[in-house]
Write a protein that holds these residues in place. Structure first.
Motif, PDB file in Angstrom:
ATOM      1  N   LEU A   1       0.807  -1.210   0.000  1.00 11.56           N
ATOM      2  CA  LEU A   1       0.000   0.000   0.000  1.00 11.56           C
ATOM      3  C   LEU A   1       0.846   1.269   0.000  1.00 11.56           C
ATOM      4  N   PRO A   2       0.319   2.353  -0.563  1.00  9.43           N
ATOM      5  CA  PRO A   2       1.018   3.643  -0.511  1.00  9.43           C
ATOM      6  C   PRO A   2       1.359   4.014   0.926  1.00  9.43           C
ATOM      7  N   GLY A   3       2.598   4.437   1.136  1.00  4.88           N
ATOM      8  CA  GLY A   3       3.041   4.841   2.467  1.00  4.88           C
ATOM      9  C   GLY A   3       3.542   3.710   3.332  1.00  4.88           C
ATOM     10  N   ALA A   4       3.424   2.449   2.874  1.00  8.26           N
ATOM     11  CA  ALA A   4       3.840   1.305   3.684  1.00  8.26           C
ATOM     12  C   ALA A   4       5.349   1.308   3.912  1.00  8.26           C
ATOM     13  N   ARG A   5       5.756   1.027   5.168  1.00  5.66           N
ATOM     14  CA  ARG A   5       7.171   0.933   5.489  1.00  5.66           C
ATOM     15  C   ARG A   5       7.765  -0.335   4.905  1.00  5.66           C
ATOM     16  N   LEU A   6       8.988  -0.256   4.424  1.00 10.01           N
ATOM     17  CA  LEU A   6       9.696  -1.388   3.849  1.00 10.01           C
ATOM     18  C   LEU A   6      11.017  -1.563   4.581  1.00 10.01           C
ATOM     19  N   THR A   7      11.234  -2.745   5.131  1.00 10.74           N
ATOM     20  CA  THR A   7      12.501  -2.995   5.825  1.00 10.74           C
ATOM     21  C   THR A   7      13.299  -4.047   5.067  1.00 10.74           C
ATOM     22  N   GLU A   8      14.586  -3.867   5.021  1.00 11.35           N
ATOM     23  CA  GLU A   8      15.452  -4.791   4.291  1.00 11.35           C
ATOM     24  C   GLU A   8      15.404  -6.188   4.888  1.00 11.35           C
ATOM     25  N   ILE A   9      15.299  -6.271   6.214  1.00 11.80           N
ATOM     26  CA  ILE A   9      15.271  -7.581   6.870  1.00 11.80           C
ATOM     27  C   ILE A   9      14.018  -8.357   6.469  1.00 11.80           C
ATOM     28  N   ASP A  10      12.851  -7.713   6.578  1.00 10.15           N
ATOM     29  CA  ASP A  10      11.593  -8.389   6.227  1.00 10.15           C
ATOM     30  C   ASP A  10      11.567  -8.788   4.763  1.00 10.15           C
ATOM     31  N   LEU A  11      11.979  -7.877   3.890  1.00 13.10           N
ATOM     32  CA  LEU A  11      11.948  -8.174   2.459  1.00 13.10           C
ATOM     33  C   LEU A  11      12.946  -9.264   2.100  1.00 13.10           C
ATOM     34  N   SER A  12      14.080  -9.277   2.785  1.00  7.49           N
ATOM     35  CA  SER A  12      15.078 -10.318   2.554  1.00  7.49           C
ATOM     36  C   SER A  12      14.509 -11.692   2.876  1.00  7.49           C
ATOM     37  N   GLU A  13      13.745 -11.783   3.978  1.00  8.82           N
ATOM     38  CA  GLU A  13      13.122 -13.054   4.362  1.00  8.82           C
ATOM     39  C   GLU A  13      12.016 -13.446   3.380  1.00  8.82           C
ATOM     40  N   GLN A  14      11.213 -12.471   2.966  1.00  9.93           N
ATOM     41  CA  GLN A  14      10.106 -12.757   2.062  1.00  9.93           C
ATOM     42  C   GLN A  14      10.601 -13.210   0.689  1.00  9.93           C
ATOM     43  N   LEU A  15      11.675 -12.575   0.217  1.00  6.00           N
ATOM     44  CA  LEU A  15      12.182 -12.869  -1.124  1.00  6.00           C
ATOM     45  C   LEU A  15      13.203 -13.997  -1.125  1.00  6.00           C
TER      46      LEU A  15
END
Length: 221
Positions: free
Chosen positions: A26-40
């Motif tokens: 969603l627009p404005g959603a925070r993105l963290t490298e740790i979370d995205l690293s786990e998801q991807l």
């Protein structure tokens, strides 16, 4: 090794881009490298490079001390995007009209026929794809490489805002009647009328989105 590394970055950026453009982030959603690293399922360095690529496309922002986030929607964001798009497409329509030939006629008519079919089907996804495809066709027909690079560098952002708009309020326009004046002006070989028609189209779309955005914000207040 470098080629493989770039491939991972490209794939990560493509996946994140898809999630943003289609509104799953969603627009404005925070993105963290740790979370995205786990998801991807990839390293933080790859994620960081992918986020930087999307920042260059104006889909995400990086704020000092607060990290990455999906770009938010605001009246200013809508106005800036529509006016920039209008300027680029205005030039493209002008050049397409000047260079009008059989190829122009064939490709433009095909793009318009797709709009007609999308309007009849009332399929929201096809409406978006047909509309975006029509405008991209005009940019292609301009025959201006630098213009195309500038436009397509921002095309994912244009699509993101378009899909967001379509998902938040009912379709308001008849695709054929809104785009027919653009087609007619280009096929007449009238650059002034072509630019005027596509700019008017963009201004009307902006006015609708600003009105509906204000209503959406009022209801959620």
């Amino acid at each position: 090794m470098k080629i493989d590394k770039l491939s991972f970055v490209d794939r990560a950026a493509a996946q994140l881009r898809l999630e943003i453009v289609h509104g799953r982030m969603l627009p404005g959603a925070r993105l963290t490298e740790i979370d995205l690293s786990e998801q991807l399922g990839t390293g933080r360095g790859t994620v960081r490079a992918a986020l930087s690529a999307l920042e260059a496309e104006d889909l995400i922002v990086k704020q000092p001390y607060s990290g990455w986030s999906v770009r938010d929607i605001s009246e200013k964001e809508l106005w800036e995007t529509y006016t920039l798009r209008g300027a680029l497409e205005g030039l493209a329509a002008r050049l397409a009209a000047i260079g009008n030939n059989r190829e122009t006629e064939s490709k433009l008519k095909a793009a318009f026929v797709r709009l007609e079919k999308a309007e009849q089907s009332e399929d929201r996804g096809e409406r978006v794809d047909a509309d975006l495809g029509f405008h991209r066709t005009i940019v292609d027909l301009a025959g201006h490489a630098s213009l195309s690079r500038q436009y397509f560098g921002l095309s994912n952002k244009f699509e993101w805002l378009y899909r967001w708009s379509e998902n938040h309020w009912p379709s308001r326009i008849d695709l054929t009647s809104w785009h027919r004046p653009i087609v007619e002006a280009i096929l007449l070989g009238d650059p002034d009328a072509a630019e005027k028609a596509i700019r008017k189209h963009g201004e009307s779309s902006l006015a609708d989105d600003l009105r509906d955005f204000a209503e959406l914000r009022r209801r959620s207040a």
